[in-house]
Design a protein around this motif. Structure first.
Motif, PDB file in Angstrom:
ATOM      1  N   ARG A 154       0.795  -1.231   0.000  1.00 22.03           N
ATOM      2  CA  ARG A 154       0.000   0.000   0.000  1.00 22.03           C
ATOM      3  C   ARG A 154       0.827   1.281   0.000  1.00 22.03           C
ATOM      4  O   ARG A 154       0.415   2.276  -0.572  1.00 22.03           O
ATOM      5  CB  ARG A 154      -0.932   0.007   1.208  1.00 22.03           C
ATOM      6  CG  ARG A 154      -1.822   1.227   1.236  1.00 22.03           C
ATOM      7  CD  ARG A 154      -2.940   1.128   2.211  1.00 22.03           C
ATOM      8  NE  ARG A 154      -3.754   2.339   2.144  1.00 22.03           N
ATOM      9  CZ  ARG A 154      -4.869   2.495   2.808  1.00 22.03           C
ATOM     10  NH1 ARG A 154      -5.309   1.539   3.591  1.00 22.03           N
ATOM     11  NH2 ARG A 154      -5.539   3.617   2.706  1.00 22.03           N
ATOM     12  N   TYR A 155       1.985   1.291   0.644  1.00 21.45           N
ATOM     13  CA  TYR A 155       2.723   2.532   0.839  1.00 21.45           C
ATOM     14  C   TYR A 155       4.093   2.499   0.169  1.00 21.45           C
ATOM     15  O   TYR A 155       4.743   1.466   0.108  1.00 21.45           O
ATOM     16  CB  TYR A 155       2.934   2.806   2.339  1.00 21.45           C
ATOM     17  CG  TYR A 155       1.647   2.980   3.104  1.00 21.45           C
ATOM     18  CD1 TYR A 155       0.961   4.176   3.070  1.00 21.45           C
ATOM     19  CD2 TYR A 155       1.129   1.943   3.872  1.00 21.45           C
ATOM     20  CE1 TYR A 155      -0.216   4.341   3.775  1.00 21.45           C
ATOM     21  CE2 TYR A 155      -0.039   2.098   4.586  1.00 21.45           C
ATOM     22  CZ  TYR A 155      -0.716   3.297   4.527  1.00 21.45           C
ATOM     23  OH  TYR A 155      -1.883   3.454   5.230  1.00 21.45           O
ATOM     24  N   ASP A 156       4.527   3.669  -0.296  1.00 23.78           N
ATOM     25  CA  ASP A 156       5.898   3.912  -0.721  1.00 23.78           C
ATOM     26  C   ASP A 156       6.450   5.020   0.172  1.00 23.78           C
ATOM     27  O   ASP A 156       5.736   5.968   0.501  1.00 23.78           O
ATOM     28  CB  ASP A 156       5.974   4.372  -2.177  1.00 23.78           C
ATOM     29  CG  ASP A 156       5.884   3.226  -3.167  1.00 23.78           C
ATOM     30  OD1 ASP A 156       6.160   2.080  -2.772  1.00 23.78           O
ATOM     31  OD2 ASP A 156       5.555   3.485  -4.337  1.00 23.78           O
ATOM     32  N   VAL A 157       7.729   4.898   0.541  1.00 25.68           N
ATOM     33  CA  VAL A 157       8.381   5.899   1.394  1.00 25.68           C
ATOM     34  C   VAL A 157       9.697   6.284   0.743  1.00 25.68           C
ATOM     35  O   VAL A 157      10.463   5.416   0.311  1.00 25.68           O
ATOM     36  CB  VAL A 157       8.642   5.341   2.817  1.00 25.68           C
ATOM     37  CG1 VAL A 157       9.392   6.355   3.664  1.00 25.68           C
ATOM     38  CG2 VAL A 157       7.335   4.946   3.487  1.00 25.68           C
ATOM     39  N   TRP A 158       9.966   7.597   0.663  1.00 22.42           N
ATOM     40  CA  TRP A 158      11.229   8.111   0.138  1.00 22.42           C
ATOM     41  C   TRP A 158      11.823   9.101   1.110  1.00 22.42           C
ATOM     42  O   TRP A 158      11.103   9.822   1.797  1.00 22.42           O
ATOM     43  CB  TRP A 158      11.033   8.880  -1.172  1.00 22.42           C
ATOM     44  CG  TRP A 158      10.475   8.115  -2.304  1.00 22.42           C
ATOM     45  CD1 TRP A 158      11.148   7.302  -3.163  1.00 22.42           C
ATOM     46  CD2 TRP A 158       9.110   8.096  -2.729  1.00 22.42           C
ATOM     47  NE1 TRP A 158      10.284   6.786  -4.085  1.00 22.42           N
ATOM     48  CE2 TRP A 158       9.023   7.266  -3.848  1.00 22.42           C
ATOM     49  CE3 TRP A 158       7.948   8.709  -2.266  1.00 22.42           C
ATOM     50  CZ2 TRP A 158       7.841   7.017  -4.503  1.00 22.42           C
ATOM     51  CZ3 TRP A 158       6.770   8.473  -2.922  1.00 22.42           C
ATOM     52  CH2 TRP A 158       6.725   7.644  -4.026  1.00 22.42           C
ATOM     53  N   VAL A 159      13.140   9.164   1.132  1.00 18.69           N
ATOM     54  CA  VAL A 159      13.850  10.207   1.878  1.00 18.69           C
ATOM     55  C   VAL A 159      14.018  11.381   0.927  1.00 18.69           C
ATOM     56  O   VAL A 159      14.479  11.204  -0.206  1.00 18.69           O
ATOM     57  CB  VAL A 159      15.234   9.717   2.352  1.00 18.69           C
ATOM     58  CG1 VAL A 159      16.004  10.839   3.006  1.00 18.69           C
ATOM     59  CG2 VAL A 159      15.086   8.548   3.277  1.00 18.69           C
ATOM     60  N   MET A 160      13.651  12.563   1.364  1.00 20.70           N
ATOM     61  CA  MET A 160      13.786  13.751   0.525  1.00 20.70           C
ATOM     62  C   MET A 160      15.072  14.511   0.858  1.00 20.70           C
ATOM     63  O   MET A 160      15.841  14.858  -0.031  1.00 20.70           O
ATOM     64  CB  MET A 160      12.579  14.672   0.704  1.00 20.70           C
ATOM     65  CG  MET A 160      11.262  14.021   0.341  1.00 20.70           C
ATOM     66  SD  MET A 160      11.220  13.381  -1.336  1.00 20.70           S
ATOM     67  CE  MET A 160      11.240  14.884  -2.264  1.00 20.70           C
ATOM     68  N   ARG A 161      15.285  14.788   2.142  1.00 23.32           N
ATOM     69  CA  ARG A 161      16.471  15.549   2.556  1.00 23.32           C
ATOM     70  C   ARG A 161      16.623  15.466   4.077  1.00 23.32           C
ATOM     71  O   ARG A 161      15.704  15.086   4.782  1.00 23.32           O
ATOM     72  CB  ARG A 161      16.367  17.015   2.120  1.00 23.32           C
ATOM     73  CG  ARG A 161      15.247  17.777   2.808  1.00 23.32           C
ATOM     74  CD  ARG A 161      15.111  19.212   2.291  1.00 23.32           C
ATOM     75  NE  ARG A 161      13.921  19.827   2.823  1.00 23.32           N
ATOM     76  CZ  ARG A 161      12.698  19.697   2.323  1.00 23.32           C
ATOM     77  NH1 ARG A 161      12.524  18.954   1.244  1.00 23.32           N
ATOM     78  NH2 ARG A 161      11.659  20.295   2.870  1.00 23.32           N
ATOM     79  N   CYS A 162      17.805  15.881   4.536  1.00 25.85           N
ATOM     80  CA  CYS A 162      18.057  16.019   5.969  1.00 25.85           C
ATOM     81  C   CYS A 162      17.902  17.484   6.342  1.00 25.85           C
ATOM     82  O   CYS A 162      18.168  18.371   5.530  1.00 25.85           O
ATOM     83  CB  CYS A 162      19.475  15.578   6.321  1.00 25.85           C
ATOM     84  SG  CYS A 162      19.767  13.825   6.132  1.00 25.85           S
ATOM     85  N   ASN A 163      17.501  17.719   7.569  1.00 32.16           N
ATOM     86  CA  ASN A 163      17.460  19.084   8.113  1.00 32.16           C
ATOM     87  C   ASN A 163      18.539  19.222   9.160  1.00 32.16           C
ATOM     88  O   ASN A 163      18.865  18.259   9.852  1.00 32.16           O
ATOM     89  CB  ASN A 163      16.096  19.366   8.745  1.00 32.16           C
ATOM     90  CG  ASN A 163      14.993  19.479   7.709  1.00 32.16           C
ATOM     91  OD1 ASN A 163      15.251  19.621   6.529  1.00 32.16           O
ATOM     92  ND2 ASN A 163      13.765  19.391   8.173  1.00 32.16           N
ATOM     93  N   THR A 164      19.062  20.429   9.292  1.00 29.84           N
ATOM     94  CA  THR A 164      20.108  20.660  10.291  1.00 29.84           C
ATOM     95  C   THR A 164      19.530  21.330  11.508  1.00 29.84           C
ATOM     96  O   THR A 164      18.458  21.888  11.492  1.00 29.84           O
ATOM     97  CB  THR A 164      21.216  21.534   9.714  1.00 29.84           C
ATOM     98  OG1 THR A 164      20.657  22.743   9.239  1.00 29.84           O
ATOM     99  CG2 THR A 164      21.928  20.826   8.600  1.00 29.84           C
TER     100      THR A 164
END
Length: 164
Positions: A154-164
């Motif tokens: 059912r789901y897809d997950v992606w990493v977009m970016r890191c925050n500092t």
């Protein structure tokens, strides 16, 4: 006539497969010997150096390594394949969150020191509500989301970016 030909080919297929001789490519035995330089890998891990993937990885490893910095949070994108809804979720390191039936925990997020918006490497643990077994546990890479992806119906997950 066509059915008979298909039937003969399909039935005879395994017999032909046994007669095929596979010859290894010269030098291929060195590619997958299973040997790793564990001291170098540990040193790279401790110093925050990761080797990038892609066409540049075949050149001199010392030149292609980039220093990475730990981020304090990560932005994830989650797609519900049934409804088409897309959610962006920001998680702090060590924090967990849920969307739909998924529970997501971020253990670590790293990004290139020279280019904070260039790429992100996030260690995630993902499981469904009430399920103790993780559906996914490992590093996701923003530039190569299919390299190590969550396999969920059912789901897809992606990493977009890191925050500092």
């Amino acid at each position: 006539m066509i059915r008979a030909l298909c039937l003969m080919t399909c039935l005879a297929g395994p017999a032909f497969a046994q007669d095929i001789e596979v010859t290894p490519l010269p030098g291929a035995e060195d590619l997958f010997s299973g040997e790793t330089d564990s001291e170098q890998l540990q040193e790279d891990w401790d110093n925050g150096i990761m080797t990038p993937l892609g066409p540049d990885a075949s050149s001199d490893p010392d030149e292609t390594r980039e220093r990475v910095v730990r981020g304090s949070a990560a932005v994830l994108r989650i797609l519900d394949k049934l409804t088409g809804d897309v959610h962006d979720m920001t998680l702090a390191v060590g924090e967990g969150g849920s969307v739909g039936r998924l529970e997501v925990e971020l253990s670590e997020c790293r990004y290139p020191e020279q280019n904070p918006s260039g790429n992100a490497y996030a260690f995630l643990t993902i499981h469904e509500d009430g399920d103790q077994n993780a559906d996914f546990s490992g590093w996701m890479i923003a530039q190569a989301p299919a390299l190590n992806a969550l396999e969920h119906p059912r789901y897809d997950v992606w990493v977009m970016r890191c925050n500092t």
